[in-house]
Scaffold this active site. Structure first.
Site, PDB file in Angstrom:
ATOM      1  N   LYS A 170       0.828  -1.211   0.000  1.00 37.74           N
ATOM      2  CA  LYS A 170       0.000   0.000   0.000  1.00 37.74           C
ATOM      3  C   LYS A 170       0.861   1.259   0.000  1.00 37.74           C
ATOM      4  CE  LYS A 170      -2.004  -0.936   3.924  1.00 37.74           C
ATOM      5  NZ  LYS A 170      -1.329  -2.194   4.280  1.00 37.74           N
ATOM      6  N   ARG A 193      -9.460   1.293   8.460  1.00 45.75           N
ATOM      7  CA  ARG A 193      -8.993  -0.043   8.791  1.00 45.75           C
ATOM      8  C   ARG A 193     -10.033  -0.813   9.582  1.00 45.75           C
ATOM      9  NH1 ARG A 193      -3.383   0.702   8.713  1.00 45.75           N
ATOM     10  NH2 ARG A 193      -2.205  -1.202   9.026  1.00 45.75           N
ATOM     11  N   ARG A 241      11.785  -5.864   4.604  1.00 49.27           N
ATOM     12  CA  ARG A 241      11.540  -4.419   4.484  1.00 49.27           C
ATOM     13  C   ARG A 241      12.498  -3.640   5.380  1.00 49.27           C
ATOM     14  NH1 ARG A 241       5.755  -1.931   5.344  1.00 49.27           N
ATOM     15  NH2 ARG A 241       5.903  -3.073   7.315  1.00 49.27           N
ATOM     16  N   ARG A 293      11.389  -2.189  11.070  1.00 44.52           N
ATOM     17  CA  ARG A 293      10.380  -1.639  11.970  1.00 44.52           C
ATOM     18  C   ARG A 293      10.122  -2.584  13.143  1.00 44.52           C
ATOM     19  NH1 ARG A 293       5.494   0.196   8.139  1.00 44.52           N
ATOM     20  NH2 ARG A 293       4.349  -1.007   9.672  1.00 44.52           N
ATOM     21  N   ARG A 302      -0.606  -9.071  13.207  1.00 39.44           N
ATOM     22  CA  ARG A 302      -1.173  -8.036  12.328  1.00 39.44           C
ATOM     23  C   ARG A 302      -2.038  -8.652  11.228  1.00 39.44           C
ATOM     24  NH1 ARG A 302       4.135  -5.128  10.710  1.00 39.44           N
ATOM     25  NH2 ARG A 302       2.867  -3.910   9.257  1.00 39.44           N
TER      26      ARG A 302
HETATM   27  P1  AP5 Z   1       4.892  -1.619   1.821  1.00 38.37           P
HETATM   28  O1  AP5 Z   1       4.566  -0.761   0.663  1.00 38.37           O
HETATM   29  O2  AP5 Z   1       5.718  -1.037   2.913  1.00 38.37           O
HETATM   30  O3  AP5 Z   1       3.547  -2.296   2.385  1.00 38.37           O
HETATM   31  P2  AP5 Z   1       2.336  -1.703   3.186  1.00 38.37           P
HETATM   32  O4  AP5 Z   1       1.100  -2.311   2.611  1.00 38.37           O
HETATM   33  O5  AP5 Z   1       2.405  -0.211   3.251  1.00 38.37           O
HETATM   34  O6  AP5 Z   1       2.614  -2.378   4.579  1.00 38.37           O
HETATM   35  P3  AP5 Z   1       2.616  -1.772   6.045  1.00 38.37           P
HETATM   36  O7  AP5 Z   1       3.339  -2.757   6.923  1.00 38.37           O
HETATM   37  O8  AP5 Z   1       3.071  -0.369   6.060  1.00 38.37           O
HETATM   38  O9  AP5 Z   1       1.123  -1.877   6.337  1.00 38.37           O
HETATM   39  P4  AP5 Z   1       0.476  -1.903   7.659  1.00 38.37           P
HETATM   40  O10 AP5 Z   1      -0.887  -1.809   7.172  1.00 38.37           O
HETATM   41  O11 AP5 Z   1       0.709  -3.059   8.545  1.00 38.37           O
HETATM   42  O12 AP5 Z   1       1.224  -0.733   8.471  1.00 38.37           O
HETATM   43  P5  AP5 Z   1       0.868   0.764   8.763  1.00 38.37           P
HETATM   44  O13 AP5 Z   1       2.076   1.560   8.772  1.00 38.37           O
HETATM   45  O14 AP5 Z   1      -0.287   1.200   7.931  1.00 38.37           O
HETATM   46  O15 AP5 Z   1       5.584  -2.944   1.261  1.00 38.37           O
HETATM   47  C1  AP5 Z   1       6.051  -3.963   2.123  1.00 38.37           C
HETATM   48  C2  AP5 Z   1       7.426  -4.476   1.647  1.00 38.37           C
HETATM   49  O16 AP5 Z   1       7.272  -5.170   0.432  1.00 38.37           O
HETATM   50  C3  AP5 Z   1       8.435  -3.346   1.353  1.00 38.37           C
HETATM   51  O17 AP5 Z   1       9.713  -3.774   1.757  1.00 38.37           O
HETATM   52  C4  AP5 Z   1       8.359  -3.166  -0.158  1.00 38.37           C
HETATM   53  O18 AP5 Z   1       9.574  -2.677  -0.686  1.00 38.37           O
HETATM   54  C5  AP5 Z   1       8.022  -4.549  -0.630  1.00 38.37           C
HETATM   55  N1  AP5 Z   1       7.144  -4.551  -1.806  1.00 38.37           N
HETATM   56  C6  AP5 Z   1       6.085  -3.710  -2.057  1.00 38.37           C
HETATM   57  N2  AP5 Z   1       5.496  -4.029  -3.231  1.00 38.37           N
HETATM   58  C7  AP5 Z   1       6.181  -5.113  -3.714  1.00 38.37           C
HETATM   59  C8  AP5 Z   1       6.031  -5.932  -4.864  1.00 38.37           C
HETATM   60  N3  AP5 Z   1       5.050  -5.704  -5.785  1.00 38.37           N
HETATM   61  N4  AP5 Z   1       6.896  -6.967  -5.025  1.00 38.37           N
HETATM   62  C9  AP5 Z   1       7.870  -7.211  -4.120  1.00 38.37           C
HETATM   63  N5  AP5 Z   1       8.060  -6.475  -3.001  1.00 38.37           N
HETATM   64  C10 AP5 Z   1       7.223  -5.445  -2.794  1.00 38.37           C
HETATM   65  O19 AP5 Z   1       0.332   0.625  10.267  1.00 38.37           O
HETATM   66  C11 AP5 Z   1       1.191   0.226  11.321  1.00 38.37           C
HETATM   67  C12 AP5 Z   1       0.393   0.129  12.612  1.00 38.37           C
HETATM   68  O20 AP5 Z   1      -0.177   1.433  12.933  1.00 38.37           O
HETATM   69  C13 AP5 Z   1      -0.820  -0.806  12.575  1.00 38.37           C
HETATM   70  O21 AP5 Z   1      -0.468  -2.136  12.840  1.00 38.37           O
HETATM   71  C14 AP5 Z   1      -1.697  -0.172  13.676  1.00 38.37           C
HETATM   72  O22 AP5 Z   1      -1.242  -0.529  14.963  1.00 38.37           O
HETATM   73  C15 AP5 Z   1      -1.458   1.314  13.494  1.00 38.37           C
HETATM   74  N6  AP5 Z   1      -2.443   1.943  12.590  1.00 38.37           N
HETATM   75  C16 AP5 Z   1      -2.191   2.542  11.383  1.00 38.37           C
HETATM   76  N7  AP5 Z   1      -3.322   2.985  10.820  1.00 38.37           N
HETATM   77  C17 AP5 Z   1      -4.328   2.669  11.670  1.00 38.37           C
HETATM   78  C18 AP5 Z   1      -5.741   2.826  11.643  1.00 38.37           C
HETATM   79  N8  AP5 Z   1      -6.350   3.410  10.601  1.00 38.37           N
HETATM   80  N9  AP5 Z   1      -6.449   2.366  12.705  1.00 38.37           N
HETATM   81  C19 AP5 Z   1      -5.865   1.784  13.745  1.00 38.37           C
HETATM   82  N10 AP5 Z   1      -4.543   1.577  13.833  1.00 38.37           N
HETATM   83  C20 AP5 Z   1      -3.776   2.004  12.812  1.00 38.37           C
HETATM   84 MG    MG Z   2       2.767   1.181   4.837  1.00 41.67          MG
END
Ligand code: AP5
Ligand code: MG
Length: 214
Positions: free
Chosen positions: A13, A88, A127, A160, A171
């Protein structure tokens, strides 16, 4: 253009949202990045968020919804935005729909980046994130020019805290339970678009551009 990115943790994402933001000149708003910036700055919000994030749990809706609403009320959001990691939960989606509908508008596209759980675990372990500017890399699939150093700002790259394998599993459970129902929610709203997130990241982006238009 108002876009929501859906998909499991690690689906890509953030990777795609950054590219979309640059291409269509709209702000990229990641609730995870906002929480991480607050943790780094040692704010009260950051302290509260960290308790949940480190366990792989969601930060409570009462904290998250208000924070996001304030952000999309800022002037740079006037022509649209891309939301990454929000909504989410169903209550978050309902709050967003209601707030937009009060203004006579709605989300234009909800893009679901579909990646099976097996692929996710491998992606998260590789990552590396820059906690200074928010850039993300992958040791194998999207490596930085110099190992361990951010291409954009020169800061050190880290694994991270919530990318440890046991937290990733938690997660994913939380995703299936609380976030996946949003696919149905936006399907019913008629704005859902699916992309295959297992393809190469440039190919995934090309598929998204086909949906959004050149
Ligand atoms: P990446 O693009 O980083 O993936 P992502 O979907 O952004 O994954 P996140 O871990 O950031 O998502 P998340 O939803 O768990 O975390 P968030 O920060 O939102 O890609 C992942 C890896 O794969 C990278 O290394 C990339 O290079 C690689 N990659 C990407 N595309 C690829 C491809 N096509 N092929 C190969 N490799 C690829 O949230 C973190 C925490 O914050 C949550 O757990 C929660 O506690 C809290 N939080 C955030 N938002 C909310 C909310 N709305 N409500 C409640 N809690 C929340
Ligand atoms: Mg992300």
């Amino acid at each position: 253009m108002k876009i929501v990115m859906l998909g499991a943790p690690g689906a890509g994402k953030g990777t795609q949202a950054k590219k979309i933001a640059a291409r269509y000149q709209i702000p990229h708003i990641s609730t995870g990045d906002i929480f991480r910036a607050n943790i780094k700055a040692g704010t009260e919000l950051g302290k509260k968020a960290k308790e949940y994030m480190d366990q792989g749990l969601l930060v409570p809706d009462e904290v998250t919804i208000g924070m996001l609403m304030d952000r999309i009320a800022e002037p740079d959001c006037a022509n649209g935005y891309i939301l990454d990691g929000f909504p989410r939960t169903i209550p978050q989606a309902e709050s967003l729909t209601a707030a937009l509908s009060d203004k006579g508008t709605a989300i234009d596209y909800a893009i679901n980046v579909d990646v099976p759980d097996e692929n996710i675990i491998r992606r998260m372990g590789g990552r590396r994130a820059c906690l200074n500017c928010g850039a993300t890399y992958h040791v194998e699939y999207a490596a930085p020019k110099m190992k361990g150093i951010c291409d954009k700002c020169g800061s050190e790259l880290v694994l991270r805290d919530d990318d440890k394998p046991e937290t990733v599993t938690k997660r994913l459970d939380v995703y299936h339970d609380q976030t996946k129902p949003l696919i149905d929610y936006y399907g019913k709203a008629g704005v859902l678009k699916e992309v295959d997130g297992t393809k190469d990241l440039e190919q995934v982006f090309a598929d998204i551009v086909k949906i959004l238009g050149e």
